[in-house]
Scaffold this active site. Structure first.
Site: not given
Ligand code: NAD
Length: 430
Positions: A30, A121, A204, A208, A251, A253, A260
């Site tokens: 990260d 995504t 995906k 969603n 549900k 609400g 997402c």
């Molecule tokens: P998030 O914002 O929680 O985390 C992203 C992380 O990436 C952060 O910690 C950021 O510091 C890091 N980052 C940014 N640039 C970087 C780099 N160059 N190198 C390394 N790390 C870097 O995001 P998330 O919620 O985990 O979502 C990530 C992806 O997954 C998105 O595309 C989202 O749509 C998808 N997704 C999310 C969920 C969910 O429930 N949150 C579920 C399915 C898919």
């Protein structure tokens, strides 16, 4: 297999700890140094059931490590998963700059043949661009394959969802990439759906947006139920026996939130528009949701002459229970409306308080229990379905509040029981 995961958010971190749990050697990268420091000390920066246990287990077994040194991590990996954010841009499209910057870093530092897996995504066609970009920018002459592997976990049950996924979708353009991904996922022993990269990317959004549609449909119907004197919960029960419909996501609400559904509905619409297509169903789901999040507030405005000086209990800040994520949370949309009108807000959330304090400068009081929030309150808004709120006896509202007036965005209580307890109770669609 040596795996690297780029991004330690909900998706990257959960993938990292779960891959380590099944025995892979995992390095999580990260750019956020504080996060990495915290993770290396065994502390998860986000709240998810079982996440801390898996994290500590991975560290103790020496199968999991966290670093900001992407140069070193990408240099030696067999597979690199991209799990960075793809947040919404002002025009509704997905911001691909984080994915692009990881692609650039990979191209510059990878030193042996490697599979790059896009877990974020991303709009249809992004995997093709990632592959082209990496191949165009490679510093060392190595073989790179790119595969799509969208993530379907839900926040609040993320670790369970990854360990026991209903399916793993992989999008591949060649047999080698497919074989490698099948090997990687073999220890999970889960069904794998292998399709083209574009179909995987589309799957995906399709999944969603379908769930968002289902929620908005029920909310739309709930609003009509209120007008015609029907009860949305009874209606949902009757619908749920139909296997073609299913019993989940029925549900009504205060609308969906989180990181997402809101952005993925807009991103798919944007994509459709780019191709000259109007995706009317998804547009309708977004429109319904945009109004639904203010539904309770509007109901309260019909009843109250003012909020100025009124003591308001806000129960729940997170966009749903089981997570401390505040992104697109209904509470975060409604609290400023109440504060702007001069309400005196006491807010309770069992895990999202710290995030809220850090991200928003709301002039409100945070309290540690539901009871403290309700004590002396004149109005109560329920925004999140936390067990601490759900388990409350209706009589407690009456006993603790100065005026027992409750607006429930999660339909947590039986309307008759609330009435019998002397609570003036408003919920959604019943
Ligand atoms: P998030 O914002 O929680 O985390 C992203 C992380 O990436 C952060 O910690 C950021 O510091 C890091 N980052 C940014 N640039 C970087 C780099 N160059 N190198 C390394 N790390 C870097 O995001 P998330 O919620 O985990 O979502 C990530 C992806 O997954 C998105 O595309 C989202 O749509 C998808 N997704 C999310 C969920 C969910 O429930 N949150 C579920 C399915 C898919």
């Amino acid at each position: 297999m040596q795996l690297t995961i780029a991004g330690t958010g909900y998706v990257g971190l959960v993938a990292g700890v779960c891959f380590a749990h099944v025995g892979h050697d995992v390095t999580c990268v990260d750019i956020d140094e504080k996060k990495i420091e915290l993770l290396n000390s065994g502390v998860s920066p986000i709240y998810e059931t079982d996440l801390s246990e898996y994290l500590r287990e991975g560290l103790e077994r020496g199968l999991l490590r966290f670093t900001t040194n992407y140069q070193e991590a990408y240099r030696k990996s067999d597979a690199i998963f991209i799990g960075v954010g793809t947040p919404e841009l002002p025009d509704g499209s997905a911001n691909l700059s984080y994915v692009a910057s990881v692609a650039r870093q990979i191209a510059e530092h990878v030193e042996h043949d490697c599979l790059v897996v896009v877990k974020s995504t991303v709009p249809v066609g992004t995997n093709d661009k990632v592959e082209q970009f990496i191949k165009d920018s490679l510093v060392h002459q190595v073989q790179i394959q790119v595969a799509s592997n969208p993530e379907f976990l839900a926040q609040g049950t993320a670790v369970h969802d990854m360990m026991h996924a209903q399916r793993i979708v992989i999008g591949v353009e060649d047999k080698g990439a497919e074989a490698k991904l099948r090997e990687l996922y073999a220890p999970f022993n889960l069904p794998i759906v292998a399709v083209s990269r574009r179909s995987a990317e589309m799957t995906k959004y399709a999944a969603n947006d379908f769930l968002a549609l289902k929620i908005s449909y029920m909310n739309d119907l709930a609003n009509l139920c209120e007008l015609v004197g029907a009860n949305i919960e009874d209606v949902a029960l009757g619908m749920s026996y139909d296997e073609r419909i299913g019993s989940r996501f029925l549900k009504a609400g205060i609308g969906y939130g989180g990181s997402c559904f809101p952005k993925d509905t807009k991103a798919l619409q944007y994509l459709a528009t780019q191709y000259g297509y109007n995706l009317r169903t998804v547009r309708a789901a977004v429109d319904v949701n945009n109004e639904q999040r203010y539904k309770l507030y509007r109901k309260a405005c019909n009843r109250m002459i003012t909020f100025n000086g009124i003591k308001v209990a806000v129960l729940g800040l997170a966009f749903k229970s089981g997570t401390d994520d505040l992104r697109e949370s209904p509470a975060i949309y409604n609290i400023p409306l109440l504060l702007d009108q001069g309400a005196l807000v006491k807010a309770f959330d069992p895990v999202a308080e710290e995030n809220c304090r850090r991200q928003y400068q709301f002039s409100m009081e945070y309290v540690a229990t539901v009871e403290e929030a309700l004590d002396g309150a004149q109005v109560c808004f329920i925004f999140t379905d936390w067990p601490e709120i759900r388990s409350l006896q209706p009589s407690r509202f009456k006993a603790l509040m100065r005026t027992p007036l409750v607006y429930d965005g999660r339909n947590l209580f039986n309307t008759r029981a609330m009435l019998e307890a002397g609570v003036e109770y408003y919920s959604i669609g019943r």
